[in-house]
Motif scaffolding. Sequence first.
Motif, PDB file in Angstrom:
ATOM      1  N   ALA A 171       0.813  -1.218   0.000  1.00 54.61           N
ATOM      2  CA  ALA A 171       0.000   0.000   0.000  1.00 54.61           C
ATOM      3  C   ALA A 171       0.846   1.267   0.000  1.00 54.61           C
ATOM      4  O   ALA A 171       0.306   2.375   0.024  1.00 54.61           O
ATOM      5  CB  ALA A 171      -0.916  -0.007   1.225  1.00 54.61           C
ATOM      6  N   SER A 172       2.166   1.117  -0.057  1.00 51.40           N
ATOM      7  CA  SER A 172       3.045   2.283   0.032  1.00 51.40           C
ATOM      8  C   SER A 172       3.146   3.020  -1.295  1.00 51.40           C
ATOM      9  O   SER A 172       2.953   2.449  -2.375  1.00 51.40           O
ATOM     10  CB  SER A 172       4.450   1.852   0.477  1.00 51.40           C
ATOM     11  N   GLU A 173       3.480   4.302  -1.210  1.00 50.06           N
ATOM     12  CA  GLU A 173       3.718   5.095  -2.414  1.00 50.06           C
ATOM     13  C   GLU A 173       4.921   4.561  -3.183  1.00 50.06           C
ATOM     14  O   GLU A 173       4.942   4.599  -4.418  1.00 50.06           O
ATOM     15  CB  GLU A 173       3.938   6.561  -2.035  1.00 50.06           C
ATOM     16  N   ASP A 174       5.927   4.075  -2.456  1.00 58.65           N
ATOM     17  CA  ASP A 174       7.119   3.541  -3.125  1.00 58.65           C
ATOM     18  C   ASP A 174       6.776   2.347  -4.012  1.00 58.65           C
ATOM     19  O   ASP A 174       7.301   2.228  -5.128  1.00 58.65           O
ATOM     20  CB  ASP A 174       8.168   3.130  -2.084  1.00 58.65           C
ATOM     21  N   HIS A 175       5.922   1.456  -3.517  1.00 58.52           N
ATOM     22  CA  HIS A 175       5.552   0.293  -4.329  1.00 58.52           C
ATOM     23  C   HIS A 175       4.801   0.723  -5.583  1.00 58.52           C
ATOM     24  O   HIS A 175       5.096   0.240  -6.688  1.00 58.52           O
ATOM     25  CB  HIS A 175       4.690  -0.664  -3.514  1.00 58.52           C
ATOM     26  N   LEU A 176       3.879   1.632  -5.433  1.00 55.32           N
ATOM     27  CA  LEU A 176       3.117   2.100  -6.593  1.00 55.32           C
ATOM     28  C   LEU A 176       4.040   2.792  -7.593  1.00 55.32           C
ATOM     29  O   LEU A 176       3.910   2.605  -8.809  1.00 55.32           O
ATOM     30  CB  LEU A 176       2.011   3.051  -6.133  1.00 55.32           C
ATOM     31  N   ALA A 177       4.988   3.585  -7.086  1.00 53.93           N
ATOM     32  CA  ALA A 177       5.931   4.265  -7.968  1.00 53.93           C
ATOM     33  C   ALA A 177       6.828   3.269  -8.694  1.00 53.93           C
ATOM     34  O   ALA A 177       7.138   3.436  -9.883  1.00 53.93           O
ATOM     35  CB  ALA A 177       6.782   5.242  -7.163  1.00 53.93           C
ATOM     36  N   ALA A 178       7.246   2.209  -7.983  1.00 55.18           N
ATOM     37  CA  ALA A 178       8.124   1.207  -8.594  1.00 55.18           C
ATOM     38  C   ALA A 178       7.403   0.440  -9.694  1.00 55.18           C
ATOM     39  O   ALA A 178       7.981   0.166 -10.765  1.00 55.18           O
ATOM     40  CB  ALA A 178       8.631   0.247  -7.525  1.00 55.18           C
ATOM     41  N   VAL A 179       6.156   0.069  -9.444  1.00 59.85           N
ATOM     42  CA  VAL A 179       5.388  -0.654 -10.450  1.00 59.85           C
ATOM     43  C   VAL A 179       5.159   0.217 -11.679  1.00 59.85           C
ATOM     44  O   VAL A 179       5.302  -0.236 -12.828  1.00 59.85           O
ATOM     45  CB  VAL A 179       4.037  -1.125  -9.857  1.00 59.85           C
ATOM     46  N   ASP A 180       4.822   1.475 -11.437  1.00 59.99           N
ATOM     47  CA  ASP A 180       4.593   2.404 -12.543  1.00 59.99           C
ATOM     48  C   ASP A 180       5.866   2.606 -13.358  1.00 59.99           C
ATOM     49  O   ASP A 180       5.836   2.617 -14.597  1.00 59.99           O
ATOM     50  CB  ASP A 180       4.094   3.741 -11.989  1.00 59.99           C
ATOM     51  N   ALA A 181       6.995   2.740 -12.663  1.00 58.12           N
ATOM     52  CA  ALA A 181       8.270   2.927 -13.355  1.00 58.12           C
ATOM     53  C   ALA A 181       8.652   1.679 -14.149  1.00 58.12           C
ATOM     54  O   ALA A 181       9.227   1.775 -15.244  1.00 58.12           O
ATOM     55  CB  ALA A 181       9.368   3.259 -12.342  1.00 58.12           C
ATOM     56  N   PHE A 182       8.347   0.510 -13.607  1.00 59.28           N
ATOM     57  CA  PHE A 182       8.649  -0.736 -14.314  1.00 59.28           C
ATOM     58  C   PHE A 182       7.891  -0.798 -15.635  1.00 59.28           C
ATOM     59  O   PHE A 182       8.457  -1.154 -16.678  1.00 59.28           O
ATOM     60  CB  PHE A 182       8.272  -1.931 -13.444  1.00 59.28           C
ATOM     61  N   VAL A 183       6.614  -0.449 -15.593  1.00 60.32           N
ATOM     62  CA  VAL A 183       5.798  -0.478 -16.814  1.00 60.32           C
ATOM     63  C   VAL A 183       6.337   0.523 -17.839  1.00 60.32           C
ATOM     64  O   VAL A 183       6.376   0.242 -19.046  1.00 60.32           O
ATOM     65  CB  VAL A 183       4.324  -0.166 -16.476  1.00 60.32           C
ATOM     66  N   LYS A 184       6.778   1.657 -17.355  1.00 57.01           N
ATOM     67  CA  LYS A 184       7.280   2.708 -18.257  1.00 57.01           C
ATOM     68  C   LYS A 184       8.752   2.502 -18.618  1.00 57.01           C
ATOM     69  O   LYS A 184       9.317   3.299 -19.374  1.00 57.01           O
ATOM     70  CB  LYS A 184       7.105   4.073 -17.597  1.00 57.01           C
ATOM     71  N   LYS A 185       9.368   1.463 -18.033  1.00 61.48           N
ATOM     72  CA  LYS A 185      10.789   1.173 -18.251  1.00 61.48           C
ATOM     73  C   LYS A 185      11.663   2.348 -17.828  1.00 61.48           C
ATOM     74  O   LYS A 185      12.616   2.733 -18.501  1.00 61.48           O
ATOM     75  CB  LYS A 185      11.060   0.791 -19.701  1.00 61.48           C
ATOM     76  N   GLU A 186      11.310   2.912 -16.654  1.00 61.51           N
ATOM     77  CA  GLU A 186      12.053   4.017 -16.081  1.00 61.51           C
ATOM     78  C   GLU A 186      12.638   3.601 -14.733  1.00 61.51           C
ATOM     79  O   GLU A 186      12.210   2.596 -14.152  1.00 61.51           O
ATOM     80  CB  GLU A 186      11.132   5.235 -15.874  1.00 61.51           C
ATOM     81  N   LYS A 187      13.566   4.371 -14.241  1.00 62.47           N
ATOM     82  CA  LYS A 187      14.130   4.111 -12.922  1.00 62.47           C
ATOM     83  C   LYS A 187      13.227   4.742 -11.875  1.00 62.47           C
ATOM     84  O   LYS A 187      12.928   5.933 -11.953  1.00 62.47           O
ATOM     85  CB  LYS A 187      15.539   4.691 -12.804  1.00 62.47           C
ATOM     86  N   PRO A 188      12.774   3.964 -10.889  1.00 64.16           N
ATOM     87  CA  PRO A 188      11.881   4.534  -9.880  1.00 64.16           C
ATOM     88  C   PRO A 188      12.611   5.493  -8.941  1.00 64.16           C
ATOM     89  O   PRO A 188      13.808   5.361  -8.705  1.00 64.16           O
ATOM     90  CB  PRO A 188      11.366   3.316  -9.122  1.00 64.16           C
ATOM     91  N   ARG A 189      11.879   6.449  -8.422  1.00 66.10           N
ATOM     92  CA  ARG A 189      12.405   7.354  -7.395  1.00 66.10           C
ATOM     93  C   ARG A 189      11.627   7.097  -6.115  1.00 66.10           C
ATOM     94  O   ARG A 189      10.394   7.191  -6.091  1.00 66.10           O
ATOM     95  CB  ARG A 189      12.246   8.823  -7.816  1.00 66.10           C
ATOM     96  N   PHE A 190      12.350   6.739  -5.060  1.00 66.70           N
ATOM     97  CA  PHE A 190      11.709   6.343  -3.814  1.00 66.70           C
ATOM     98  C   PHE A 190      11.763   7.485  -2.796  1.00 66.70           C
ATOM     99  O   PHE A 190      12.743   8.233  -2.725  1.00 66.70           O
ATOM    100  CB  PHE A 190      12.396   5.110  -3.239  1.00 66.70           C
ATOM    101  N   THR A 191      10.703   7.582  -2.018  1.00 76.40           N
ATOM    102  CA  THR A 191      10.603   8.630  -1.008  1.00 76.40           C
ATOM    103  C   THR A 191      10.558   8.077   0.410  1.00 76.40           C
ATOM    104  O   THR A 191      10.610   8.834   1.373  1.00 76.40           O
ATOM    105  CB  THR A 191       9.320   9.455  -1.232  1.00 76.40           C
ATOM    106  N   GLY A 192      10.411   6.754   0.551  1.00 80.87           N
ATOM    107  CA  GLY A 192      10.271   6.171   1.877  1.00 80.87           C
ATOM    108  C   GLY A 192       8.854   6.207   2.405  1.00 80.87           C
ATOM    109  O   GLY A 192       8.602   5.820   3.546  1.00 80.87           O
ATOM    110  N   ARG A 193       7.917   6.610   1.558  1.00 87.22           N
ATOM    111  CA  ARG A 193       6.511   6.641   1.978  1.00 87.22           C
ATOM    112  C   ARG A 193       5.703   5.565   1.270  1.00 87.22           C
ATOM    113  O   ARG A 193       6.072   5.107   0.208  1.00 87.22           O
ATOM    114  CB  ARG A 193       5.887   8.010   1.666  1.00 87.22           C
TER     115      ARG A 193
END
Length: 282
Positions: A260-282
């Motif tokens: 449920a974290s923002e980091d997980h959602l950001a990582a999944v979104d970045a994976f689909v877009k083939k981008e490097k995720p940026r994590f915030t710790g939230r």
Amino acid sequence: MRRTEPRPSRTGGPTMADTVLYELTDGLATITLNRPDAMNALNIDAKVALRDTLRQAAGDPAVRAVLLTGSGRAFCVGQDLKEHIGLLAAERAGQGEGSTMSTVALHYNPIVTTIAGMPKPVVAAVNGVAAGAGAGFALAADYRVVADTASFNTSFAGVALTADSGTSWTLQRLIGHGRAADLLLFPRSVGAQEAYELGIANKVVPAAELAAEAAAVARRLAEGPTGAYAAIKESLAYAAGHSLTEALSKEDELQRRAGASEDHLAAVDAFVKKEKPRFTGR
């Protein structure tokens, strides 16, 4: 960059802040034991400063990872025996403030529990000998980068003492009961390569490259999904004292939180877009 404020010394020598240096840069807190002339032996000031500085880092939301190291040619050789002998003599003469061994409860235990329990990764950069409590502090860290010239030594039995600083818990979990008993009953210097083969060191690098390599490892963690790292630390600690069924239940609890974290959602979104995720710790 931020440093701890100087604090008065208990002994009239250098301030406690001098014995432990603290820097915070881009989410990475670097904590350096700084008694190089004494091989970073732990006198009272150093123990208090290290305990309080670790607590500061653990509680600071700006800190995303911690790098623990020593200045000079040692990581930490454990208890300052010169001070220890003086305190023992004072106790025998009826002049002491209390048991010298209260340092385990007052200093060593809080230091180790803070290293192991803080919800952020701790990297130990072992630049030289790590002995006694110094070895315990390194073993409590989540990852150990070790100079090829460094070594470990439990030391306790050599001065007729038992294990402290968590070594009875951490060492056998890293290398097994039999090997841990061997190193505790028959203390000896364990070189970097043997430490790697035993499972004590995670990575061994040339001494000249240690600072840069350890900082790179710690910086990578500081830039990563620190909420997930906190959950990993929690799950490992929990599983060490619970059954498989209980550990599976804890994993379910923690995975739901991570999912449920923002980091997980950001990582999944970045994976689909083939981008490097940026994590915030939230």
